[in-house]
Design an enzyme around this catalytic site. Structure first.
Site, PDB file in Angstrom:
ATOM      1  N   GLY A 196       0.842  -1.193   0.000  1.00 24.67           N
ATOM      2  CA  GLY A 196       0.000   0.000   0.000  1.00 24.67           C
ATOM      3  C   GLY A 196       0.869   1.231   0.000  1.00 24.67           C
ATOM      4  N   GLY A 200      -3.131   2.551   5.460  1.00 25.77           N
ATOM      5  CA  GLY A 200      -3.741   1.639   6.422  1.00 25.77           C
ATOM      6  C   GLY A 200      -3.156   0.241   6.365  1.00 25.77           C
ATOM      7  N   ALA A 254      10.732  -4.835  13.260  1.00 22.29           N
ATOM      8  CA  ALA A 254      10.766  -3.456  12.775  1.00 22.29           C
ATOM      9  C   ALA A 254      12.057  -3.199  12.016  1.00 22.29           C
ATOM     10  CB  ALA A 254      10.652  -2.495  13.954  1.00 22.29           C
ATOM     11  N   HIS A 286       3.817   3.773  16.371  1.00 24.23           N
ATOM     12  CA  HIS A 286       3.612   2.369  15.998  1.00 24.23           C
ATOM     13  C   HIS A 286       3.735   1.479  17.229  1.00 24.23           C
ATOM     14  CE1 HIS A 286       3.413   1.542  11.552  1.00 24.23           C
ATOM     15  NE2 HIS A 286       3.545   2.857  11.550  1.00 24.23           N
ATOM     16  N   ALA A 341       3.234   2.211  20.355  1.00 25.40           N
ATOM     17  CA  ALA A 341       2.115   2.436  21.279  1.00 25.40           C
ATOM     18  C   ALA A 341       0.879   1.642  20.858  1.00 25.40           C
ATOM     19  CB  ALA A 341       1.793   3.923  21.359  1.00 25.40           C
ATOM     20  N   ARG A 342       0.754   1.348  19.571  1.00 25.73           N
ATOM     21  CA  ARG A 342      -0.382   0.562  19.069  1.00 25.73           C
ATOM     22  C   ARG A 342      -0.250  -0.915  19.406  1.00 25.73           C
ATOM     23  NH1 ARG A 342      -0.317   2.676  13.381  1.00 25.73           N
ATOM     24  NH2 ARG A 342       0.376   0.619  12.775  1.00 25.73           N
ATOM     25  N   ARG A 343       0.934  -1.338  19.840  1.00 26.63           N
ATOM     26  CA  ARG A 343       1.190  -2.762  20.010  1.00 26.63           C
ATOM     27  C   ARG A 343       1.555  -3.112  21.459  1.00 26.63           C
ATOM     28  NH1 ARG A 343       4.452  -1.346  15.858  1.00 26.63           N
ATOM     29  NH2 ARG A 343       6.253  -1.851  17.115  1.00 26.63           N
ATOM     30  N   ASP A 346       7.590  -5.045   9.287  1.00 25.11           N
ATOM     31  CA  ASP A 346       7.146  -3.727   8.826  1.00 25.11           C
ATOM     32  C   ASP A 346       8.339  -2.784   8.854  1.00 25.11           C
ATOM     33  OD1 ASP A 346       5.571  -1.606   8.038  1.00 25.11           O
ATOM     34  OD2 ASP A 346       4.240  -1.665   9.766  1.00 25.11           O
TER      35      ASP A 346
END
EC number: 2.7.1.156
Length: 179
Positions: free
Chosen positions: A16, A21, A41, A57, A59-61, A90
């Site tokens: 993407g 997203g 990462a 990123h 903080a989302r995990r 990623d």
């Protein structure tokens, strides 16, 4: 919603554009599987903006995510992942950038090693990458080479992937395999 009775694809490639997203979608694929989950990462924090992106990123995990950094030795990190543990990488274009900026890198050999480690991964393995080939032809030689190398990398990985998904405006479109 994923079917819990269906086995997860061994290898998924999620492509993407920037802010499409794709990372959130890939995280959702992994989170649909039993944890703990491994996040590999490839980013390097060269400036404050990149540090902020990395922090957002992370903080989302929350747990059960475990994050490991592999800005350069991605094939070895994939090879060391425990068998059967869901792994998210990623992103491949940051890894490719790191490799291209390393004057000592043999890019063809490194791509070959990456493809080999992905082929051998016990899975499930989800790879995230930026699709950069939709834009205009870049003005400088390095940017054109990057676009071309990313396109070749994506083709190699798509060929061995069980599922390939393109995310646009937060909407996943399955190009190969099951949804």
């Amino acid at each position: 919603m994923p079917d819990p009775d269906r086995a997860a694809p061994r290898l998924t490639l999620v492509l993407g554009g920037a802010r499409s997203g794709k990372s959130r979608y890939a995280e959702g694929l992994i989170e649909a599987l039993p944890g703990p989950w491994l996040y590999v990462a490839t980013a390097q924090a060269w400036d404050d903006e990149m540090r902020a992106r990395i922090d957002a990123h992370r903080a989302r995990r929350p747990p059960p995510w475990e994050t490991v950094d592999a800005p350069r030795d991605l094939p070895a990190m994939i090879g060391r992942a425990p068998a059967g543990r869901p792994v998210l990488v990623d992103c491949l274009t940051l890894w490719l950038t790191n490799a291209m900026l390393d004057d000592d890198a043999d890019l063809a050999a490194e791509v070959e090693a990456l493809v080999g480690s992905c082929r051998a991964a016990a899975g499930p393995l989800v790879l995230v990458s930026n699709e950069v080939g939709f834009g205009i032809v870049p003005e400088n030689a390095l940017a054109r080479r990057f676009r071309d190398e990313a396109g070749r990398l994506h083709q190699c990985l798509a060929a061995i992937a069980d599922r390939v998904v393109l995310v646009v405006a937060g909407l996943p479109m399955t190009l190969k395999g099951d949804t």
